[in-house]
Enzyme design. Structure first.
Site, PDB file in Angstrom:
ATOM      1  N   ASP A  13       1.453 -56.610  24.694  1.00 21.08           N
ATOM      2  CA  ASP A  13       0.725 -57.632  23.939  1.00 21.08           C
ATOM      3  C   ASP A  13       0.127 -58.715  24.828  1.00 21.08           C
ATOM      4  O   ASP A  13       0.032 -59.882  24.433  1.00 21.08           O
ATOM      5  CB  ASP A  13       1.628 -58.290  22.877  1.00 21.08           C
ATOM      6  CG  ASP A  13       2.143 -57.281  21.876  1.00 21.08           C
ATOM      7  OD1 ASP A  13       1.425 -56.301  21.597  1.00 21.08           O
ATOM      8  OD2 ASP A  13       3.263 -57.462  21.378  1.00 21.08           O
ATOM      9  N   LYS A  16      -4.533 -56.588  26.391  1.00 20.82           N
ATOM     10  CA  LYS A  16      -5.196 -55.426  26.987  1.00 20.82           C
ATOM     11  C   LYS A  16      -6.398 -54.985  26.165  1.00 20.82           C
ATOM     12  O   LYS A  16      -7.432 -54.599  26.699  1.00 20.82           O
ATOM     13  CB  LYS A  16      -4.215 -54.246  27.095  1.00 20.82           C
ATOM     14  CG  LYS A  16      -3.032 -54.526  27.996  1.00 20.82           C
ATOM     15  CD  LYS A  16      -2.020 -53.400  27.950  1.00 20.82           C
ATOM     16  CE  LYS A  16      -1.305 -53.253  26.632  1.00 20.82           C
ATOM     17  NZ  LYS A  16      -0.436 -54.379  26.253  1.00 20.82           N
ATOM     18  N   GLY A  40      -0.658 -52.142  19.504  1.00 12.75           N
ATOM     19  CA  GLY A  40      -1.570 -52.850  18.609  1.00 12.75           C
ATOM     20  C   GLY A  40      -2.484 -53.656  19.502  1.00 12.75           C
ATOM     21  O   GLY A  40      -2.038 -54.589  20.160  1.00 12.75           O
ATOM     22  N   HIS A  41      -3.732 -53.256  19.598  1.00 15.93           N
ATOM     23  CA  HIS A  41      -4.675 -53.910  20.509  1.00 15.93           C
ATOM     24  C   HIS A  41      -5.726 -54.667  19.692  1.00 15.93           C
ATOM     25  O   HIS A  41      -6.504 -54.056  18.964  1.00 15.93           O
ATOM     26  CB  HIS A  41      -5.326 -52.872  21.434  1.00 15.93           C
ATOM     27  CG  HIS A  41      -4.344 -52.264  22.401  1.00 15.93           C
ATOM     28  ND1 HIS A  41      -4.690 -51.377  23.383  1.00 15.93           N
ATOM     29  CD2 HIS A  41      -3.000 -52.465  22.547  1.00 15.93           C
ATOM     30  CE1 HIS A  41      -3.614 -51.044  24.077  1.00 15.93           C
ATOM     31  NE2 HIS A  41      -2.575 -51.682  23.576  1.00 15.93           N
ATOM     32  N   GLN A 222       1.350 -50.832  25.976  1.00 17.37           N
ATOM     33  CA  GLN A 222       2.633 -51.455  26.352  1.00 17.37           C
ATOM     34  C   GLN A 222       2.469 -52.258  27.661  1.00 17.37           C
ATOM     35  O   GLN A 222       1.395 -52.760  27.933  1.00 17.37           O
ATOM     36  CB  GLN A 222       3.737 -50.403  26.473  1.00 17.37           C
ATOM     37  CG  GLN A 222       4.187 -49.825  25.149  1.00 17.37           C
ATOM     38  CD  GLN A 222       3.290 -48.726  24.593  1.00 17.37           C
ATOM     39  OE1 GLN A 222       2.993 -47.781  25.276  1.00 17.37           O
ATOM     40  NE2 GLN A 222       2.867 -48.840  23.354  1.00 17.37           N
TER      41      GLN A 222
END
Ligand code: GDP
Ligand code: IMO
Ligand code: MG
Length: 426
Positions: A13, A16, A40-41, A222
């Site tokens: 988080d 990225k 979750g991007h 990650q």
């Protein structure tokens, strides 16, 4: 430079998605190399917010190729929901390629993820319960199902039958309900039909692009501290997000990987369990959590927050070959009187500058800090390094000094425009 690896340098988080979307504007290909929908991007542009899970963050640019590589574990159902969601918002003009060697996540993986977490009680990892660990375990156990098999109805039928026989024994042993072959087969065959057109040999595709000297951006999920090998095991994910994992996860030769951009928050966050030496509590933690909206994209869990940890950052630099840094969420630190940066740990009275291999030791380290004066100015509209208040400039310079790595980009807000790139990366 024609390739660049985006690596999370902390516990995930870090931003990225934002950086990948930003740099995708300069790229020809974006490749998601590992992980699955545990990621979750988040991406903001033109007043719109998107939260991608498995789909590469280059998807908004119709001119570039987006690859989901062999190192991923893909939940077909969730991935299609993601694609349909994008379609509803007008994102339908894209080029997408899924590796025929990527593994698929099936309902029993999710069941087992949840079951093992409950059984571990106080030792739970705090996973996203998306079936990621069990899917990678099946891959290693050679009972996984790959995309190339999934899209062939007869092969899928056979593979699913065989896998389900074993998986149902496991579910039964854990006191869970067994799953019905027909139900899964019917439902998932329809997903396979829809995904079939995207599936190909992405290693071949990447070879062609490398030969053309295309600009390829590898998007990790990650972060290094969640790496199965180098992270704070067992409080990690089940794949390796390091730069070194990219050749294996994407089917390209290691010599193509020379530049690694470590994405790093101006402070530290972590979701899930495990040691976190610079963790904060109280007012400052609350201030950072609320200002940075530090709640998980996938699970909505409040993220644990702490000071920037340069021991962890240097560790990530070492094991992942980070040679540039992107400093994210810098705007969140405005308004803090005095900011600390951890430069070393103390363990059993000795100063150490690496991460101990056991969590027992890691939970005992005492962080040693330098303290720097903060700044009060809102920096969310700055467009250059020179516009930053002097203390904010000093914060960046200090990180560069402590990590011996250039901060090549910094970010002062979630929007694509709130990005300041200070040197060419690509
Ligand atoms: P990822 O998993 O590494 O892509 O990061 P996430 O998207 O899960 O979390 C990063 C969060 O920070 C998201 O909510 C982003 O919109 C947000 N974000 C990214 N960069 C900035 C920034 O510079 N400032 C602020 N305030 N938010 C940012
Ligand atoms: P992005 O790509 C933050 C964490 C989970 C848990 C551990 C194992 O958005 O940075 P898993 O479901 O992978 O078995 O969970 O890893 N985790 C993440 N934390 N960001 C992520 O992805 C994460 N993916 C997994 O919270 O502690
Ligand atoms: Mg995330």
């Amino acid at each position: 430079m024609s390739t660049l690896v985006i690596v999370g340098s902390q516990w995930g988080d870090e931003g990225k998605g934002k950086v990948t979307d930003y740099l995708a504007q300069q790229a020809d290909v974006v490749v998601r190399s590992q992980g699955g929908n545990n990621a979750g991007h988040t991406i903001y542009f033109d007043g719109q917010k998107y939260a991608l899970r498995s789909i590469p963050s280059g998807i908004f640019n119709p001119n570039i190729k987006n690859v989901m590589a062999n190192g991923m574990v893909i939940d077909p159902k969730q991935m299609l929901e993601e694609l349909h969601g994008l379609m509803e918002r007008g994102i339908k003009d894209y080029q997408l390629f899924i590796s025929n060697r990527a593994h698929i996540v099936l309902p029993y993986h999710k069941e087992l993820d949840g079951a093992y977490e409950s059984l571990k009680k106080d030792n739970k990892i705090g996973t996203t319960k998306r079936g990621i660990g069990p899917a990678y375990a099946d891959k290693a156990n050679r009972i996984g199902i790959r995309m190339g098999e999934f899209i062939h109805p007869e092969i899928f039928k056979l593979k699913l039958k065989n896998a389900l026989e074993l998986k149902n024994m496991e579910l039964k042993m854990l006191g869970l309900e067994e799953l019905e072959f027909e139900t899964i087969y019917k439902e998932y065959s329809s997903y396979a039909l829809e995904l079939k057109k995207y599936v190909c040999d992405t290693s071949l595709l990447l070879e062609e692009e490398l030969e053309k000297n295309s600009k390829i951006l590898f998007e990790g999920a990650q972060g290094v501290m969640l790496c199965l090998d180098h992270g704070t095991y067992p409080y990690v994910t089940s794949s390796s997000p390091t730069g070194a994992s990219v050749p294996l996860n994407c089917g390209v030769a290691p010599r193509h990987i020379t530049d690694v951009l470590g994405i790093c928050k101006a402070y530290t966050t972590r979701v899930g369990e495990g040691p976190f030496p610079t963790e904060l509590s109280g007012d400052l933690a609350h201030y950072i959590r609320e200002k940075g909206h530090e709640y998980g994209t996938v699970t909505q869990r409040p993220r644990r927050v702490g000071y920037l940890d340069c021991v962890a950052l240097n560790y990530a630099r070492r094991v992942s070959g980070i040679n540039h840094l992107a400093l994210m969420l810098f705007d969140v630190l405005s308004g803090i009187d005095s900011i600390k940066i951890c430069y070393a740990y103390e363990l059993d009275g000795k100063k150490i500058q690496t991460i101990p291999a056991t969590n027992q030791e890691y939970s005992e380290v005492v962080p040693l800090y330098i303290e720097m004066p903060g700044w009060t100015e809102d920096i969310s509209n700055v467009t250059s390094f020179e516009e930053l208040p002097l203390n904010a400039q000093n914060y960046i310079r200090k990180i560069e000094e402590l990590t011996k790595t250039k901060v090549s980009l910094f970010s002062v807000g979630p929007d694509r425009k709130q990005t300041i790139q200070m040197e060419e990366l690509f």
